[in-house]
Design a protein around this motif. Structure first.
Motif, mmCIF file in Angstrom:
data_model
loop_
_atom_site.group_PDB
_atom_site.id
_atom_site.type_symbol
_atom_site.label_atom_id
_atom_site.label_comp_id
_atom_site.label_asym_id
_atom_site.label_seq_id
_atom_site.Cartn_x
_atom_site.Cartn_y
_atom_site.Cartn_z
ATOM 1 N N CYS A 15 0.840 -1.123 -0.077
ATOM 2 C CA CYS A 15 -0.034 -0.009 -0.002
ATOM 3 C C CYS A 15 0.769 1.276 -0.098
ATOM 4 C CB CYS A 15 -0.824 0.054 1.281
ATOM 5 S SG CYS A 15 -2.024 1.362 1.341
ATOM 6 N N PHE A 16 0.651 2.097 -0.942
ATOM 7 C CA PHE A 16 1.695 3.283 -1.093
ATOM 8 C C PHE A 16 0.699 4.507 -0.268
ATOM 9 C CE2 PHE A 16 2.912 0.548 -4.355
ATOM 10 C CZ PHE A 16 4.130 0.702 -4.174
ATOM 11 N N CYS A 17 0.998 5.143 0.699
ATOM 12 C CA CYS A 17 -0.003 5.933 1.197
ATOM 13 C C CYS A 17 1.112 7.014 1.987
ATOM 14 C CB CYS A 17 -0.692 5.327 2.169
ATOM 15 S SG CYS A 17 0.203 4.561 3.649
ATOM 16 N N HIS A 18 0.282 8.091 2.485
ATOM 17 C CA HIS A 18 1.042 9.099 2.855
ATOM 18 C C HIS A 18 1.652 9.183 4.556
ATOM 19 C CE1 HIS A 18 0.130 11.852 -0.133
ATOM 20 N NE2 HIS A 18 -1.426 11.783 -0.004
ATOM 21 N N HIS A 19 1.447 7.880 5.019
ATOM 22 C CA HIS A 19 1.888 7.700 6.403
ATOM 23 C C HIS A 19 2.378 6.375 6.575
ATOM 24 C CE1 HIS A 19 0.338 11.549 8.009
ATOM 25 N NE2 HIS A 19 -0.777 11.316 7.311
ATOM 26 N N PRO A 20 3.353 6.039 5.791
ATOM 27 C CA PRO A 20 3.950 4.666 5.916
ATOM 28 C C PRO A 20 4.869 4.588 7.106
ATOM 29 C CG PRO A 20 5.364 5.811 4.265
ATOM 30 C CD PRO A 20 4.013 6.692 4.634
ATOM 31 N N GLU A 21 5.099 5.568 7.944
ATOM 32 C CA GLU A 21 5.898 5.552 9.260
ATOM 33 C C GLU A 21 5.289 5.707 10.319
ATOM 34 O OE1 GLU A 21 3.997 9.538 9.138
ATOM 35 O OE2 GLU A 21 5.045 8.032 7.294
ATOM 36 N N ALA A 22 3.911 5.573 10.156
ATOM 37 C CA ALA A 22 2.897 5.450 11.371
ATOM 38 C C ALA A 22 2.656 4.038 11.939
ATOM 39 C CB ALA A 22 1.589 6.137 11.041
ATOM 40 N N ASN A 23 3.514 3.110 11.662
ATOM 41 C CA ASN A 23 3.416 1.668 12.236
ATOM 42 C C ASN A 23 2.086 1.134 11.758
ATOM 43 O OD1 ASN A 23 6.149 1.748 13.273
ATOM 44 N ND2 ASN A 23 5.159 2.869 15.224
ATOM 45 N N LEU A 24 1.698 1.464 10.562
ATOM 46 C CA LEU A 24 0.477 0.550 10.139
ATOM 47 C C LEU A 24 0.432 -0.669 9.996
ATOM 48 C CD1 LEU A 24 -0.551 3.353 7.361
ATOM 49 C CD2 LEU A 24 -1.314 3.355 9.707
ATOM 50 N N ASN A 25 1.661 -1.295 9.749
ATOM 51 C CA ASN A 25 1.739 -2.814 9.613
ATOM 52 C C ASN A 25 1.666 -3.477 11.170
ATOM 53 O OD1 ASN A 25 4.348 -1.478 10.341
ATOM 54 N ND2 ASN A 25 5.267 -3.166 10.084
ATOM 55 N N LEU A 26 1.616 -2.687 11.934
ATOM 56 C CA LEU A 26 1.377 -3.331 13.632
ATOM 57 C C LEU A 26 -0.135 -3.689 13.495
ATOM 58 C CD1 LEU A 26 3.262 -0.821 16.065
ATOM 59 C CD2 LEU A 26 3.846 -3.339 14.907
ATOM 60 N N HIS A 27 -0.937 -2.730 12.844
ATOM 61 C CA HIS A 27 -2.383 -3.224 12.693
ATOM 62 C C HIS A 27 -2.715 -4.323 11.477
ATOM 63 C CE1 HIS A 27 -3.478 0.174 15.414
ATOM 64 N NE2 HIS A 27 -2.684 0.688 14.728
ATOM 65 N N ARG A 28 -1.794 -4.072 10.381
ATOM 66 C CA ARG A 28 -2.062 -4.902 9.199
ATOM 67 C C ARG A 28 -0.702 -5.464 8.721
ATOM 68 N NH1 ARG A 28 -6.282 -4.064 11.153
ATOM 69 N NH2 ARG A 28 -7.892 -3.180 10.249
#
Length: 390
Positions: A124-137
């Motif tokens: 997923c290319f998005c504006h907040h890749p640094e926000a630890n989104l992979n912890l949720h997904r």
């Protein structure tokens, strides 16, 4: 020239064909010509991205990815034509598949993004890749939004790569990155999967409609009291009251679109614009209210029409015919494979027999805490191409 990243191949080809008839050629123009001369352009919203819990989605992102990958593996007539990757640029498709939401687009809980689905990875290319989104997904890899174009260029270097794109929804800029031999064109598998709501999404939608319906009733009671007291009320004042009542709903997030409140002749204008803030509504006028909310995992869109004061005979007759049309549709039993155009004709039949009609579709699909307009299903005179499903 035109920016190929703001239109689909289907639209591009339509313009290309029209221009070709007069001897002109449509060419891609990058960067966007408007962007190059736009002084003091506002920055993109780039708002926070957040997970939508299983309580509202009914299916986790891992399971959705498995189902899409199954479609990926079963598409194509042979191993040579089988796609290796599915590209997505529709924001609601990406939000649905990731079970993530945002607020980059007004009234729509989506976020700016691109996505690429392989057999063994999802990006997923998005504006907040640094926000630890992979912890949720954890099944997703999040990369900067700006990396998408270079990613396409690198992918195109693989001469045997086969890329699945939906010509109605992907950007033409994405399509132009690949040769004819590298492209597999077919409707996105997300379209139907997203449209067929699971029981959890249906429950959330019903709850959201109850909350929205209660808000509409309270706002109309407020309007009635003011009207009976002889207080002047404009369309804008009523729209504000409706928002206040909507906002009282449990887990209210936002409106699902800007409220349409049209009184008198304004109510006859399809998708009437900003409510009048100057002229009070008048006795004897019909008030059409088209509105909806994003709430507790559900999205609503409903139109209600009421009379200010007492109706005349013509108003009562036409209102009754429209009500009968709605009842006719709600009670209609139809066989599998029936399309929306057939049901639309049944709905309008009583109005046609009375020499009346309305210049608008009868109904459309609605997202699950997503966009208020969602296909492919709709009930409309032109909805010949999609069979309705439960």
């Amino acid at each position: 020239g035109a920016d190929p990243f703001v239109m689909s191949p289907k639209v591009w080809r339509r313009y290309e064909k029209a221009l070709g008839k007069s001897g002109h050629t449509l060419v891609p123009a990058t960067p966007n010509l408007v962007d190059t001369v736009w002084i003091n352009r506002p920055n993109p919203p780039k708002k926070d991205i957040y997970p939508l819990v299983l309580q509202y989605t009914g299916k986790d992102s891992k399971k959705k990815l498995q189902e899409i990958r199954k479609e990926l593996s079963e598409s194509g007539k042979s191993d040579e034509s089988k796609p290796d990757v599915l590209l997505l640029t529709m924001l609601d498709e990406i939000a649905w598949l990731t079970n993530m939401r945002g607020s980059d687009i007004e009234f729509n809980p989506v976020f700016e993004a691109y996505a690429a689905i392989f057999a063994d990875r999802a990006i997923c290319f998005c504006h907040h890749p640094e926000a630890n989104l992979n912890l949720h997904r954890p099944d997703w890899e999040f990369r900067p939004y700006e990396d998408y174009v270079s990613f396409l260029a690198d992918l195109a270097l693989q001469k045997t790569i086969k890329v699945w794109i939906d010509p109605s929804t992907i950007t033409m800029g994405s399509r132009l990155a690949f040769s004819e031999d590298q492209v597999f064109e077919k409707e996105s598998p997300i379209v139907l999967s997203k449209a067929l709501k699971n029981s959890t999404e249906i429950t959330a939608t019903k709850y959201a409609h109850k909350q929205a319906g209660a808000g509409v009733v309270r706002s109309l009671q407020r309007l009635q009291c003011a009207f009976q007291a002889g207080l002047p009320v404009t369309e804008k004042v009523y729209a504000n009251w409706l928002y206040e009542e909507y906002a009282k709903a449990d887990e209210f997030s936002d409106l699902s679109f800007s409220t349409i409140a049209g009184s008198g002749p304004n109510g006859a204008i399809v998708h009437y614009g900003n409510p009048d803030s100057e002229n009070p509504m008048r006795s004897g006028d019909l008030l059409l209210v088209d509105s909806g909310i994003q709430c507790a995992g559900g999205t609503t869109d409903a139109t209600r029409t009421v009379i200010l004061g007492k109706p005349d005979e013509k108003q009562k007759r036409i209102y009754t015919l429209v009500l009968q049309a709605h009842i006719r549709l709600a009670r209609q039993i139809f066989p599998e494979g029936t399309n929306g155009a057939s049901l639309d004709s049944i709905t309008r039949s009583g109005l046609w027999n009375a020499g009346l009609d309305y210049g608008h579709g009868t109904g459309h699909g609605v997202g699950a805490f997503l966009n208020v307009h969602e296909g492919p299903q709709r009930i409309s005179p032109v909805a010949h191409d999609v069979a309705l499903q439960a």
